[in-house]
Structures are given as C-alpha cells and as structure tokens.
Design a protein around this motif. Sequence first.
Motif, PDB file in Angstrom:
ATOM      1  N   GLY A 222       0.820  -1.208   0.000  1.00  0.00           N
ATOM      2  CA  GLY A 222       0.000   0.000   0.000  1.00  0.00           C
ATOM      3  C   GLY A 222       0.855   1.260   0.000  1.00  0.00           C
ATOM      4  O   GLY A 222       0.584   2.212  -0.735  1.00  0.00           O
ATOM      5  N   LYS A 232      -4.318   6.980  -2.999  1.00  0.00           N
ATOM      6  CA  LYS A 232      -4.796   5.957  -2.069  1.00  0.00           C
ATOM      7  C   LYS A 232      -5.892   5.110  -2.720  1.00  0.00           C
ATOM      8  O   LYS A 232      -6.643   4.421  -2.034  1.00  0.00           O
ATOM      9  CB  LYS A 232      -5.311   6.601  -0.786  1.00  0.00           C
ATOM     10  CG  LYS A 232      -4.201   7.159   0.104  1.00  0.00           C
ATOM     11  CD  LYS A 232      -4.637   7.307   1.551  1.00  0.00           C
ATOM     12  CE  LYS A 232      -4.766   5.962   2.242  1.00  0.00           C
ATOM     13  NZ  LYS A 232      -5.031   6.086   3.693  1.00  0.00           N
ATOM     14  N   GLU A 258      -5.124   2.109   6.815  1.00  0.00           N
ATOM     15  CA  GLU A 258      -5.514   1.349   5.619  1.00  0.00           C
ATOM     16  C   GLU A 258      -6.965   0.890   5.759  1.00  0.00           C
ATOM     17  O   GLU A 258      -7.250  -0.259   6.119  1.00  0.00           O
ATOM     18  CB  GLU A 258      -4.580   0.137   5.434  1.00  0.00           C
ATOM     19  CG  GLU A 258      -3.140   0.496   5.109  1.00  0.00           C
ATOM     20  CD  GLU A 258      -2.966   1.035   3.687  1.00  0.00           C
ATOM     21  OE1 GLU A 258      -3.983   1.264   3.004  1.00  0.00           O
ATOM     22  OE2 GLU A 258      -1.814   1.236   3.273  1.00  0.00           O
ATOM     23  N   HIS A 261      -9.556  -2.260   3.093  1.00  0.00           N
ATOM     24  CA  HIS A 261      -8.979  -3.606   3.133  1.00  0.00           C
ATOM     25  C   HIS A 261     -10.064  -4.631   3.460  1.00  0.00           C
ATOM     26  O   HIS A 261     -11.109  -4.302   4.009  1.00  0.00           O
ATOM     27  CB  HIS A 261      -7.857  -3.683   4.182  1.00  0.00           C
ATOM     28  CG  HIS A 261      -8.350  -3.646   5.599  1.00  0.00           C
ATOM     29  ND1 HIS A 261      -8.396  -2.491   6.341  1.00  0.00           N
ATOM     30  CD2 HIS A 261      -8.836  -4.623   6.414  1.00  0.00           C
ATOM     31  CE1 HIS A 261      -8.883  -2.745   7.549  1.00  0.00           C
ATOM     32  NE2 HIS A 261      -9.166  -4.026   7.611  1.00  0.00           N
TER      33      HIS A 261
END
Length: 505
Positions: A222, A232, A258, A261
């Motif tokens: 990432g 992003k 994050e 996910h």
Amino acid sequence: MPTSKINQDDINKAVWNACDTFRGVISADTYKDFILTMLFLKYLSDVYRDEYNKLVEQFGDNPELIHAMMSKQRFVLPEGASFWDLYEQRHQPGNGQRIDEALHAIEEANGTKLKNVFQDISFNTDKLGQEKQKNELLRHLLEDFGKDILNLSVERVGSLDVIGNAYEFLIKHFAASSGATAGEFYTPPEVSNLLATILEPVEGDEICDPACGSGSLLIKCGAMVRKNSNSKKYALYGQEAIGSTWALAKMNMFLHGEDNHRIEWGDTIRNPLLLDKDGKHLLQFDVVTANPPFSLDKWGHEDASSDPYGRFHRGVPPKTKGDYAFISHMIETLKPSTGRMGVVVPHGVLFRASSEGKIRQQLIEENLLDTVIGLPEKLFFGTGIPAAILLFKKNKTDDTVLFIDASNEFKSGKNQNQLTEDNIAKIIETYKARSSVDKYAYLASFDEIKENDFNLNIPRYVDTFEEEAEIDLDAVRAERLELKAELDTLEAEMAGFLKELGYGA
C-alpha cells in the motif's frame, strides 16, 4: 499532559519497556497479544478523547451535538470502554474481565470495521496466573500505558505513521524472540520492501496476500502505491489462518490508516474466503504476494484432488509439503492481463522432483515464471535456511527466466542476517536490466531450462565459483627460507640471553 511532539525512538522504547510487566512471568509468544492490543486500545482512546475535547471547546456543553459528531468519526468508542475508564478502576478487582468487556463493546460499536477482532484475545485468562496475580499484572500494564510518554493524542503524535511504526517495531521484536513460531506472523521488512518494489503496485491495483500474517507485506505494498502514484486508490486483501494473528493484521491495518482492506480469517488452502459474490469463484488480483509457511505438513492434501476451485489442475502437491499448494492457489488468483506475483519459498521448491517437479514444469511451459532470486541464509525469523523468491507474470513478452544469486549479499548479524539498502538496490537494478551479470545473474532461455529437466537450482545457471589464485611455489620456498633464517637468528639471540642469566651450558 505534555503536548511536545513525540519521536519514534521514544515511543518504541516506551512500549517495549511495558513488556517488563510480563517478562519472567509468561512467554513473549503469549504476552505479545496483550501488549499489541493495549497499544491499539490506548491509541483509540487518546485520539477519541482528543477529538472530544476539541468539540467541547468549540461547541461548549452540548452533549447531543457532540455525541452526534463523534459518531461520525473513523471509529466509535462506547461510554465506559476507553483505556482511561479502565485506568481509573485499575486498583479494583476484575481488571481482566473489565478489559475484555471494553474490547467486546468496541467490537459491537464499530460494526464490520472491527468485528471479531478481539474474540481470540482475552485478558481474563488463567495464563496470567490466579486472580490476585492477574489483577496486579494488568494494573501494572495499565499504569505503563498511562504514563505521559505514551500520550498518543493526535496533537502529540502528529500522524498515524508513528503508531503504526511502533506496532511494527513490537511485532518485529516479538518475532525475534518467538523462535519457530515467528514466521507465522512476520516477514522481515527488507524482504517486504524488496517484494513491494519489484511488483510495482500502482493506482487502482487490487493487492492480495493469502497468508498475510500480521499484514506487514500488504501494508508495504500500500505504501508503495502511494509512493509510485501519489494515490490511495487501491485495495488490500488478505487471509490468515491463525485467529490471534488475523487480529494483529486487522489492528495493524487500522493503525496504518488502511481502511480499504478486506482481511478474512480462515485456512486459505482448505477454505479460501476471498470469493466472488456467488461464492463459486476465487477473486482475482493485480498483485499477489506472500511469505507462506515453508513446507507445511497437513496442508489439506486429502481434499485437493476434488478442489471446487480447480486450483490443482497441474497436479496435487505432496502430502507433507504444502509449498506448491500456496503457489498453485496464488497463480489461480492472478488477473489474466495485469497479474503479477511474488512468493517466498524454501530452495527445495526449485528442484524437488515427483509431483512438485511436474507442477514446476507446467508453470514454466505455460511461460508464467519470470524470475528466481536466491536470498541469504538466516534472513527469516524462526529458520536459518536460505530462501528464494519466485516471481510470476501473466502476459510475459518472452520465454526467458532471470536467475539472481543474492545469497552472499547481506549484512551479518548475531542471530539474523539482513538485506541492506545497497543489497536490495542491486537486486532491483539487475531485475530491471534483465540481463546476465558475471557471478550474480543469468538470463536463461526456455530451452536451457528444459535441458536441465526444469530444475531451477540456482547454481545450475549462475556460476559463483571463484578460482583460487595460482600458488608460486618458488616464492613460497624463498619466503620459507627467509623465515627460517630469521628464526635461527632469534634462537641464537635467545641462547645468548639465557647464558648471561646463568641458564644453559
């Protein structure tokens, strides 16, 4: 509370010192879950309190408005479930039960985001001893995290990275002390960096690790997207078989910001959970990468021949070695046009015969294998054996395979060797150039590999033999005579000294 900016070393030292509460009482493999979970809870609590105080300052005593605005935050912290609620009650009996109840309330309040994250982690466990000892240990733990140095408010920390890095710091140190179990949850950051750099994830990519451990490899990928694309817009997917490790991955994702996910809990080979809406087909990804358990015994051989997803059509791996089970699964989850894959394997995967040899041959004949990278020994926690990285690609433009022997490129350590930035840069440069380098890399044709019976053992392709310098016997004899003459002179001098002192004839 102080509001001066905290630096990474300070927070790393503080959280590591908090482990002193458990050292000598229970093993690190047991207490790592308590430390990591408490860091997570402390971060949530400090950020939440920080935001709440700002709203009170801005809107005054208007609890309904403040409550409504707090409910729109990245997460919800139910009343009575914060670290500070637990801290205030630390001298009372029942610390273990109160912590568990607080964690359960946080799960319930945050829906799918934190669903079941704490269900495999209990502070109210007999592993911490009888009730009195357990209560004392947990009181000390709460006091350790209640110190000013571990004020994790946004005002003081400044960014998510500091907390995420502290979390990774702890995981690395727990891996170093966990022996054989370390590989279950941690890939060394240098290896993760190497894989993430080579696989070049970019904006829009869907990235998967089917044996994701604590999620560090996915997080590195990432970060690489953000570096490569300043975006992003990507999604991370993973699956992890061990419940407590899956929880670490979920918390790790959260602490690194994050949010996009999907991490599933279950056995990837026996029960893959990253499926399409109908549950009949495996999801496919742009990037698939993993450091699966080496040569896993009892991986699910008994059901592989009737696998509903057709993952083992090239052959069923041997019963006691699951390496090609993971490779086969990963290959089948690659998107047909953009799919690229990097997997860490033991060297036996390169040359073992029988069913593994047949699978390897088909992968090469299908022109899926792109590169073989030999890594140094003692690079991974829990095992001293050297490993290799296999890189696969869909839509290759030629039928060559690049072999890189980086086994002698490392910084030596007491217990672990390490890839330096220069070592990694050399591998990447060689990979991109895709040409032979004397005693380091060789670009092999399909025919050459076929002539070697599809054996990928690196020394068959990269000759690292160094000829010894030719010995000049005349020079050696002359040096010997010179040394003998010097020795005779010294012996004569010594005899003279001894005679003066009254020794000898």
